[in-house]
Write a protein that holds these residues in place. Structure first.
Motif, short mmCIF file in Angstrom:
data_model
loop_
_atom_site.label_atom_id
_atom_site.label_comp_id
_atom_site.label_asym_id
_atom_site.label_seq_id
_atom_site.Cartn_x
_atom_site.Cartn_y
_atom_site.Cartn_z
N GLU A 348 0.83 -1.20 0.00
CA GLU A 348 0.00 0.00 0.00
C GLU A 348 0.87 1.27 0.00
O GLU A 348 0.54 2.27 -0.64
CB GLU A 348 -0.93 0.02 1.22
CG GLU A 348 -1.96 -1.07 1.25
CD GLU A 348 -1.46 -2.33 1.95
OE1 GLU A 348 -2.28 -3.21 2.25
OE2 GLU A 348 -0.23 -2.42 2.20
N ILE A 349 2.00 1.20 0.72
CA ILE A 349 2.91 2.35 0.75
C ILE A 349 3.55 2.58 -0.61
O ILE A 349 3.65 3.71 -1.09
CB ILE A 349 3.98 2.16 1.84
CG1 ILE A 349 3.36 2.31 3.22
CG2 ILE A 349 5.12 3.16 1.66
CD1 ILE A 349 4.33 2.13 4.37
N ILE A 350 3.96 1.49 -1.26
CA ILE A 350 4.56 1.60 -2.60
C ILE A 350 3.56 2.22 -3.57
O ILE A 350 3.90 3.12 -4.35
CB ILE A 350 5.01 0.22 -3.09
CG1 ILE A 350 5.93 -0.47 -2.07
CG2 ILE A 350 5.69 0.34 -4.45
CD1 ILE A 350 7.16 0.31 -1.72
N GLU A 351 2.32 1.76 -3.48
CA GLU A 351 1.28 2.30 -4.38
C GLU A 351 1.03 3.79 -4.13
O GLU A 351 0.96 4.58 -5.07
CB GLU A 351 -0.02 1.51 -4.18
CG GLU A 351 -1.15 1.99 -5.07
CD GLU A 351 -2.44 1.20 -4.85
OE1 GLU A 351 -3.49 1.62 -5.39
OE2 GLU A 351 -2.40 0.17 -4.14
N ILE A 352 0.90 4.17 -2.86
CA ILE A 352 0.63 5.58 -2.52
C ILE A 352 1.78 6.47 -2.99
O ILE A 352 1.56 7.53 -3.61
CB ILE A 352 0.41 5.72 -1.01
CG1 ILE A 352 -0.91 5.07 -0.61
CG2 ILE A 352 0.43 7.19 -0.59
CD1 ILE A 352 -1.09 4.93 0.90
N LEU A 353 3.00 6.06 -2.71
CA LEU A 353 4.16 6.87 -3.12
C LEU A 353 4.26 6.96 -4.64
O LEU A 353 4.51 8.03 -5.20
CB LEU A 353 5.44 6.27 -2.55
CG LEU A 353 5.67 6.44 -1.05
CD1 LEU A 353 6.90 5.65 -0.62
CD2 LEU A 353 5.85 7.91 -0.69
N PHE A 354 4.07 5.84 -5.31
CA PHE A 354 4.19 5.80 -6.77
C PHE A 354 3.14 6.69 -7.42
O PHE A 354 3.41 7.39 -8.41
CB PHE A 354 4.06 4.36 -7.26
CG PHE A 354 4.47 4.16 -8.69
CD1 PHE A 354 5.80 4.18 -9.06
CD2 PHE A 354 3.51 3.96 -9.68
CE1 PHE A 354 6.18 3.99 -10.38
CE2 PHE A 354 3.88 3.78 -11.00
CZ PHE A 354 5.21 3.79 -11.35
N ASN A 355 1.94 6.69 -6.86
CA ASN A 355 0.86 7.50 -7.42
C ASN A 355 0.97 8.98 -7.10
O ASN A 355 0.20 9.79 -7.61
CB ASN A 355 -0.50 6.98 -6.93
CG ASN A 355 -0.92 5.71 -7.64
OD1 ASN A 355 -0.50 5.46 -8.77
ND2 ASN A 355 -1.75 4.91 -6.99
N SER A 356 1.92 9.36 -6.23
CA SER A 356 2.09 10.78 -5.92
C SER A 356 2.91 11.50 -6.98
O SER A 356 3.03 12.73 -6.94
CB SER A 356 2.75 10.94 -4.55
OG SER A 356 4.09 10.46 -4.56
N TYR A 357 3.48 10.74 -7.95
CA TYR A 357 4.23 11.32 -9.06
C TYR A 357 3.41 11.19 -10.34
O TYR A 357 2.55 10.32 -10.45
CB TYR A 357 5.56 10.58 -9.27
CG TYR A 357 6.49 10.62 -8.08
CD1 TYR A 357 7.44 11.63 -7.96
CD2 TYR A 357 6.43 9.64 -7.11
CE1 TYR A 357 8.31 11.65 -6.88
CE2 TYR A 357 7.29 9.66 -6.02
CZ TYR A 357 8.23 10.67 -5.92
OH TYR A 357 9.08 10.70 -4.84
N SER A 358 3.72 12.04 -11.29
CA SER A 358 3.07 11.88 -12.59
C SER A 358 3.60 10.63 -13.29
O SER A 358 2.85 9.86 -13.88
CB SER A 358 3.29 13.12 -13.46
OG SER A 358 4.69 13.33 -13.67
N GLN A 359 4.90 10.44 -13.21
CA GLN A 359 5.53 9.28 -13.84
C GLN A 359 6.88 9.04 -13.18
O GLN A 359 7.63 9.98 -12.91
CB GLN A 359 5.75 9.53 -15.34
CG GLN A 359 6.32 8.36 -16.11
CD GLN A 359 5.26 7.35 -16.48
OE1 GLN A 359 4.11 7.70 -16.72
NE2 GLN A 359 5.63 6.09 -16.53
N VAL A 360 7.16 7.77 -12.86
CA VAL A 360 8.45 7.39 -12.31
C VAL A 360 9.04 6.29 -13.17
O VAL A 360 8.40 5.25 -13.38
CB VAL A 360 8.32 6.88 -10.85
CG1 VAL A 360 9.68 6.41 -10.33
CG2 VAL A 360 7.77 7.98 -9.96
N PRO A 361 10.25 6.51 -13.72
CA PRO A 361 10.86 5.43 -14.53
C PRO A 361 11.22 4.24 -13.65
O PRO A 361 11.96 4.36 -12.68
CB PRO A 361 12.11 6.11 -15.10
CG PRO A 361 12.40 7.25 -14.17
CD PRO A 361 11.08 7.70 -13.64
N ILE A 362 10.67 3.09 -14.00
CA ILE A 362 10.88 1.88 -13.21
C ILE A 362 12.14 1.16 -13.69
O ILE A 362 12.28 0.86 -14.88
CB ILE A 362 9.66 0.94 -13.31
CG1 ILE A 362 8.43 1.64 -12.72
CG2 ILE A 362 9.91 -0.37 -12.57
CD1 ILE A 362 7.15 0.84 -12.85
N SER A 363 13.03 0.86 -12.75
CA SER A 363 14.28 0.17 -13.07
C SER A 363 14.10 -1.34 -12.94
O SER A 363 13.40 -1.82 -12.05
CB SER A 363 15.38 0.65 -12.14
OG SER A 363 16.53 -0.15 -12.25
#
Length: 437
Positions: A348-363
């Motif tokens: 849930e934390i990963i989802e909340i943080l990830f959704n707080s950006y417009s786009q994050v490049p996933i490595s």
């Protein structure tokens, strides 16, 4: 010899010289005197003091072997006792013994024969003993006989410092009534009675001290105020309600929500470290600095991310969500791998943080940061997460980001006021859905 209660007593000596020339002293052994005091045997105490002239200010030295308890092997599920190599000596008086055990009638008899209520040969006076045990009647009796409510023990504690549970409220009320100083600091830690009440989540005690003029922002030796202590103590979910009440009371009496301790940690840092969501909400509602930085450069968001894996039963994602909705600065996107390593078990934390950006490049290397068993446990979420590696976010998410970016630190109250359905409000407030799109 009568068997004495409590730890095994090897030897009981008398330090104070008694009137040994009295012909009846041989028939009144001090062991019986001690036993009568411990058990509250008023009849025998009267006989020993009135007939055999036992001294009401006698100083006992109890020399005893202390049992040290050690846990046995896990298979035995028990305790084993080992004798220490050194004796432990305890000095005490008849009045201290009866106060410790709550024998009011016995105390009244001793005081009638002029027992000194302020004697403290063992480090604590009878008043300390009565307050520590929550014996209200004993406390009142001692204060009526001029016991000093501000007398410090050998450890530098006043009787008010020993009022550490709800059962001692009556004692605390009597102490302040008879002149106990509510801002008197302990010698070693410089903690006031208000710090003690805050540490134990004692709302009624704290209210009592504040009404009698205690300073809400007095600091101890670690530069902590009572509010800081309160936020650092609420480690159990069931405790957090009482600590929240104490916090509310302290703020009502003017406590500074942005005070910092010797490590520059604010109450919000400590509440986040304990995943105390209720306290975090309360502090933010009262203008706590959501982006305060401590001595080590950590923000409140960093504190919850560092401990989230160990606080899963307290739903730490709620704290992360609240901080972001109040304008917390986000983590550097390239540091997302570190967050995965520490918080992978709380998707849930990963989802909340990830959704707080417009786009994050996933490595691709991020996959290695997630233990296989955790990946399989939350397979639908992490599959959706890594499917976004080379895919732009959906238009709905980009609209969410634009609205949140416009509202900034006011998301927490502007979004709920929007004339849109509740599910859409939750979406805008980063409510986790268990999958990423």
């Amino acid at each position: 010899m009568d068997e004495l209660p409590g730890p095994v007593i090897e030897k009981l000596q008398i330090l104070q010289k008694v009137e040994s020339e009295h012909p009846l002293m041989a028939h009144a052994p001090v062991e019986k005197y001690y036993t009568a005091l411990v058990t509250g045997d008023l009849r025998n105490i009267k006989v020993l003091t009135d007939k055999y002239y036992e001294d009401v200010n006698l100083i006992f030295e109890i020399i005893k072997n202390e049992l040290e308890w050690q846990v046995k092997s896990l298979a035995s599920f028990g305790l084993s006792g080992l004798w220490t190599l050194e004796y432990k000596r305890e000095l005490t008086t008849p009045l201290c013994i009866t106060a410790r055990n709550g024998h009011t009638a016995c105390m009244r008899h001793l005081l009638f024969w002029r027992a000194d209520p302020n004697m403290a040969p063992g480090g604590q006076s009878a008043l300390h003993e009565a307050c520590e045990g929550g014996h209200t009647d004993c406390t009142e009796l001692l204060l009526e006989h001029r016991a000093n409510p501000n007398l410090l023990s050998e450890e530098g504690l006043a009787p008010l410092h020993l009022c550490t549970n709800q059962n001692t409220l009556g004692c605390a009320k009597l102490l302040v009534k008879y002149g106990a100083m509510v801002d008197l600091p302990s010698e070693e830690t410089q903690e006031t009675p208000l710090h003690i009440a805050a540490k134990h989540g004692l709302y009624d005690h704290a209210l009592l001290y504040l009404r009698y003029g205690a300073s809400a922002d007095r600091k101890n030796s670690r530069e902590e105020t009572a509010l800081s202590v309160t936020c650092g103590q609420a480690k159990e979910q069931e405790e957090q309600g009482s600590y929240l009440q104490v916090c509310s009371l302290l703020v009502m009496y003017g406590a500074d929500v942005n005070t910092t301790d010797e490590e520059e940690k604010s109450p919000l840092h400590k509440a986040c470290k304990n995943a105390s969501h209720g306290l975090v909400q309360f502090l933010l509602q009262n203008k706590a600095d959501v982006n305060a930085i401590d001595y080590n450069g950590a923000s409140p968001l960093s504190c919850i991310l560092q401990t989230a894996a160990f606080k899963q039963q307290w739903r730490p994602h709620l704290t992360v969500q609240t901080l972001l909705n109040h304008g917390s600065q986000k983590i550097w996107p390239m540091a997302f791998g570190k967050v995965l390593r520490s918080c992978a078990s709380v998707p849930e934390i990963i989802e909340i943080l990830f959704n707080s950006y417009s786009q994050v490049p996933i490595s691709e290397q991020w996959r290695e940061a997630i233990p296989e068993e955790i990946f399989q446990m939350h397979l639908p979420f992490y599959e959706s997460f890594f499917m976004l590696a080379c895919t732009p976010r959906c238009l709905q998410h980009l609209c969410r980001f634009a609205i949140r970016n416009q509202f900034g630190s006011k998301c927490h109250y502007l979004i709920p006021s929007l004339p849109v359905p509740k599910p859409l409000q939750n979406y805008l407030l980063l409510e986790p859905e268990g999958i990423l799109l």
